[in-house]
Design an enzyme around this catalytic site. Structure first.
Site, PDB file in Angstrom:
ATOM      1  N   GLY A   9       0.784  -1.249   0.000  1.00  0.00           N
ATOM      2  CA  GLY A   9       0.000   0.000   0.000  1.00  0.00           C
ATOM      3  C   GLY A   9       0.805   1.283   0.000  1.00  0.00           C
ATOM      4  CB  SER A  10       4.272   2.251  -0.915  1.00  0.00           C
ATOM      5  OG  SER A  10       4.401   1.836  -2.251  1.00  0.00           O
ATOM      6  CG  ASN A  11       1.700   3.272  -5.725  1.00  0.00           C
ATOM      7  OD1 ASN A  11       2.108   4.270  -6.297  1.00  0.00           O
ATOM      8  ND2 ASN A  11       2.307   2.097  -5.816  1.00  0.00           N
ATOM      9  CG  MET A  66      -0.889  -7.933  -6.900  1.00  0.00           C
ATOM     10  SD  MET A  66      -0.327  -7.113  -8.424  1.00  0.00           S
ATOM     11  CE  MET A  66       1.268  -6.497  -7.933  1.00  0.00           C
ATOM     12  CG  LEU A 107      -6.880  -9.892 -14.801  1.00  0.00           C
ATOM     13  CD1 LEU A 107      -7.131 -10.871 -15.932  1.00  0.00           C
ATOM     14  CD2 LEU A 107      -6.622  -8.494 -15.338  1.00  0.00           C
ATOM     15  CG  ASN A 125      -3.572  -0.948 -12.788  1.00  0.00           C
ATOM     16  OD1 ASN A 125      -3.385  -1.127 -11.588  1.00  0.00           O
ATOM     17  ND2 ASN A 125      -2.902  -1.635 -13.709  1.00  0.00           N
ATOM     18  CG  HIS A 177       1.958  -2.145 -15.550  1.00  0.00           C
ATOM     19  ND1 HIS A 177       1.649  -3.379 -14.997  1.00  0.00           N
ATOM     20  CD2 HIS A 177       2.988  -2.355 -16.399  1.00  0.00           C
ATOM     21  CE1 HIS A 177       2.462  -4.285 -15.505  1.00  0.00           C
ATOM     22  NE2 HIS A 177       3.288  -3.694 -16.358  1.00  0.00           N
TER      23      HIS A 177
HETATM   24  C1  GAR Z   1       3.357  -1.174  -7.496  1.00  0.00           C
HETATM   25  O1  GAR Z   1       4.686  -1.172  -7.948  1.00  0.00           O
HETATM   26  C2  GAR Z   1       2.394  -1.282  -8.648  1.00  0.00           C
HETATM   27  O2  GAR Z   1       2.844  -0.640  -9.806  1.00  0.00           O
HETATM   28  C3  GAR Z   1       2.357  -2.781  -8.860  1.00  0.00           C
HETATM   29  O3  GAR Z   1       2.318  -3.302  -7.555  1.00  0.00           O
HETATM   30  C4  GAR Z   1       3.062  -2.440  -6.689  1.00  0.00           C
HETATM   31  C5  GAR Z   1       2.240  -2.178  -5.445  1.00  0.00           C
HETATM   32  O4  GAR Z   1       2.981  -1.488  -4.498  1.00  0.00           O
HETATM   33  N1  GAR Z   1       1.221  -3.179  -9.614  1.00  0.00           N
HETATM   34  C6  GAR Z   1       1.263  -4.122 -10.539  1.00  0.00           C
HETATM   35  O5  GAR Z   1       2.258  -4.754 -10.808  1.00  0.00           O
HETATM   36  C7  GAR Z   1      -0.053  -4.359 -11.252  1.00  0.00           C
HETATM   37  N2  GAR Z   1       0.135  -5.195 -12.381  1.00  0.00           N
HETATM   38  P1  GAR Z   1       2.278  -0.842  -3.230  1.00  0.00           P
HETATM   39  O6  GAR Z   1       1.374  -1.924  -2.619  1.00  0.00           O
HETATM   40  O7  GAR Z   1       3.401  -0.497  -2.305  1.00  0.00           O
HETATM   41  O8  GAR Z   1       1.504   0.348  -3.674  1.00  0.00           O
END
Ligand code: GAR
Length: 204
Positions: free
Chosen positions: A15-17, A93, A95, A110, A112
């Site tokens: 969940g850093s995003n 993660m 679909l 989303n 990526h």
């Molecule tokens: C992120 O790097 C995002 O781009 C990727 O998962 C990570 C989640 O990080 N998403 C994918 O690969 C989707 N296909 P987070 O949980 O720290 O936000």
């Protein structure tokens, strides 16, 4: 004055995003507010982050239902109940099912960790590094029925150095993600994104 857009963030892991979006929204005058964090994984640290910010959480997974259709229906029901304007996938993660995409068309985005249409799927960073690309990056896009295939909102490049490791590249990619995802969310919530075929125009 128009009311703030209601945002649901879907996250399966760290969940850093999500955190970057929350930090951006508390540091600025946002046009949107995260009102719901959903995960398919009860151990997701993203749920803890949401609780710390006193944001409503929900957690269920396809295995809790008789079939995938029921899971998708429950997702739509949850989003409808909260009157959600925008769904933000942030490391979600799974679909999304067709039903969810149909009900929330052009209202799901989303992030990526590669320059789409290259290196789609769940290992974008590793796949790009192993392929030997000199430049990779980050893509924010609308979600359609395909895999990482919807119209692109923002892309930003990241240079791959000669001695790059998976860890160092992940760090670079995440730094870029945390800078551009909150912006894309803000563009949407400010009504600045216009989709024209495959192109997304960011209006001023
Ligand atoms: C992120 O790097 C995002 O781009 C990727 O998962 C990570 C989640 O990080 N998403 C994918 O690969 C989707 N296909 P987070 O949980 O720290 O936000």
């Amino acid at each position: 004055m128009t009311s703030k857009k209601k945002i649901a963030v879907f996250a399966s892991g760290f969940g850093s995003n999500l955190q970057a979006i929350l930090d951006y929204q508390s540091a600025s005058k946002p046009n949107g507010e995260v009102v719901l964090v959903f995960s398919n994984n009860k151990a997701a640290y993203a749920l803890e982050r949401a609780k710390r910010h006193k944001i409503k959480t929900a957690c269920f997974s396809p295995s809790d239902f008789a079939g995938r259709e029921e899971y998708d229906k429950q997702i739509v029901k949850m989003l409808d109940c909260e009157d959600i304007d925008l769904v933000v996938l942030a490391g979600y993660m799974l679909l999304l099912g067709k039903h969810v995409i149909e009900c929330y068309r052009n209202r799901i985005i989303n992030i990526h960790p590669a320059l789409l249409p290259s290196f789609k799927g769940t290992h974008g960073i590793k796949d790009a590094l192993e392929y030997g690309v000199k430049i990779t990056g980050v893509t924010v896009h609308f979600v359609d029925e395909g895999l990482d295939s919807g119209p692109i909102i923002i892309q930003e490049t990241v240079t791959v150095s000669q001695d790059e490791t998976l860890e160092s590249l992940e760090e670079k990619i995440h730094r870029v993600e945390h800078a551009i995802y909150p912006l894309a969310v803000d563009y949407f919530c400010s009504g600045r994104l216009k989709i024209s075929g495959r192109k997304v125009i960011i209006t001023t």
